[in-house]
Structure formats: structure tokens, C-alpha cells
Write a protein that holds these residues in place. Sequence first.
Motif, short mmCIF file in Angstrom:
data_model
loop_
_atom_site.label_atom_id
_atom_site.label_comp_id
_atom_site.label_asym_id
_atom_site.label_seq_id
_atom_site.Cartn_x
_atom_site.Cartn_y
_atom_site.Cartn_z
N ASN A 83 0.81 -1.23 0.00
CA ASN A 83 0.00 0.00 0.00
C ASN A 83 0.85 1.28 0.00
N HIS A 84 1.99 1.21 -0.63
CA HIS A 84 2.87 2.39 -0.69
C HIS A 84 3.07 2.85 -2.14
N PRO A 128 -3.14 15.47 2.74
CA PRO A 128 -2.51 14.40 3.52
C PRO A 128 -1.43 14.95 4.43
N THR A 131 2.05 6.57 2.02
CA THR A 131 1.27 5.44 2.54
C THR A 131 -0.16 5.64 2.08
N LEU A 132 -0.60 4.80 1.17
CA LEU A 132 -1.90 5.01 0.53
C LEU A 132 -3.08 4.59 1.41
N SER A 133 -2.93 3.48 2.10
CA SER A 133 -4.04 2.97 2.91
C SER A 133 -3.51 2.11 4.04
N GLY A 145 -12.41 4.77 1.66
CA GLY A 145 -11.52 4.36 0.58
C GLY A 145 -12.12 4.58 -0.80
N THR A 198 -10.82 4.84 -5.33
CA THR A 198 -9.77 4.73 -6.34
C THR A 198 -9.68 6.03 -7.12
N TYR A 219 -5.63 3.20 -5.24
CA TYR A 219 -6.57 3.15 -4.12
C TYR A 219 -5.96 3.82 -2.89
N TYR A 220 -6.75 4.64 -2.22
CA TYR A 220 -6.30 5.28 -0.99
C TYR A 220 -7.49 5.41 -0.03
N ASP A 221 -7.19 5.62 1.25
CA ASP A 221 -8.24 5.85 2.25
C ASP A 221 -7.80 6.93 3.22
N LEU A 226 -4.09 7.96 4.41
CA LEU A 226 -3.13 8.55 3.47
C LEU A 226 -2.18 9.52 4.17
#
Length: 240
Positions: free
Chosen positions: A120-121, A151, A176-178, A187, A189, A220-222, A225
Motif C-alpha cells: 500500500n505504498h 494528507p 502510505t496510501l491505505s 476508501g 480509487t 486506491y487510498y483511504d 493517506l
Amino acid sequence: MRKFHALPVTLLAALALTACQDGTGTKDEGAAEPRLTSAATAPAKATTAVTDAKDTKDTKDTKSETAAKADGGNSGTAGNPKRGNSGTAKPTDPSDPANRVSCNGSNTTVTAEPVSRPLNHMLITVKNTGSKYCDLTYFPVLRFDEMQWVPQPIGDSRAQAVTTLAPGESGYAGVTLSAADGSGEHGRTSHKLTVGFQGRTPNSSGGPSALPKLPAEGVYYDSSLTVTYWLRDMDQALSY
């Protein structure tokens, strides 16, 4: 009628010998005496000319070699100490503020690539394509699609000094996306990313933003982030 009697052979021989001795005899006017002096001295003059020419050439070669050594081998660079053997200007002094600018979308190329590890990076890479040193100050301001929040940076990733890039060098930031444990919220996309640059003071503008291309499937992120500060080392940027 008178009669001429033939002279005796011995008398004719005597007359001929007498003529040769007193210079009144017949000579061969067509044959010239060789000029022995000129013929003998010509090779000596030619040898002298060759020797003089060789001495002159050796003197010029010695002067050229001495001048080249005095110049340090930098042919054609006299009067320009900032140029090397290839004639290319050396990078300017980064300690001089006049030679440093802010890194932004106008003097860099920016890429954003998700990585397999850590999970998730994503890695953001900024390469200086300008002719001056540029500073990556603080952290990148990220905006996915039309998101309305910024973020937050990872405090522990802050470097002790500003990340300064020489022409051709790259700087990095890890994203760090999620959350790996799925604890993140909201979350979604995204297919568009804007990378903003800060100026000399926090939250000020450092110049034009960049729009790095994202994978076709999107990212994808939540709500988890986060992003690191700008760093010089890629592995360090992905260690948070």
C-alpha cells in the motif's frame, strides 16, 4: 706551273705540336669546364637548410608543450576557470542563494509509482531538469482527484537539512496510501494526482504543480493517506 711537294710526316707532326703549345691550335669551343666548387658545396648548403628547419620545428614543439603544461592541459579554456577539458560548464556553487531556486513542475520531472513493498505504498520521484540547484522544501502537497483535504506528513521522516538537488539529481517522497489492516475509512480509487511544491516558508507556493501519470487502473487510498518529507534516499523514503 709550280708543284707542291708533300711535306714529310715528321714535319707535319712538329707543326701540330707547336700549334697546341702556343695556343693557336684548334680547340673544342662547345665543351665548358665543370664548376667543381659549386657542385661540391651544394649538398652542404642543402644539409644546413634541413638542419635549420628541424631546429625551428623542435623549438616550436617545445614552446607548445610548455604552454600546454602551464595551462594544466585545458586546451582552449584560458580565461574560463569554470570549464574543464570537455568545455562544459561546471555546476554552480550551491552555497550561493543566487544559484538556487525552488523545485517545482517547471524545472523537474515527476513520477508517481505504486510499489509492491512495502504494501500500500507509492514512491514519488522528482528529478531536477534545470540548470541550477533546486530545493525540495518540507513535504509534497498531494491531491487525488478533487479531494478537499491535504494528507499530513510523517513527522519522523523530516530531514535535518533541506533536500537540494543538483542538475540531474533526484529526490523522493514515500506515500502510505491505505492502512494495511483495513482500518482506514472512505476508501476510493483515484485516476488523477496533483503534486504541489512549497516555498521557503511552510504552506507557501513554490511554483507550478506537477501532474504525474497514474497507472491505468488507478490508485486506491483511504483516510490513512500520509506522506514523508522530501528525502535524498529512495529506500529511506519507503521505510515509513
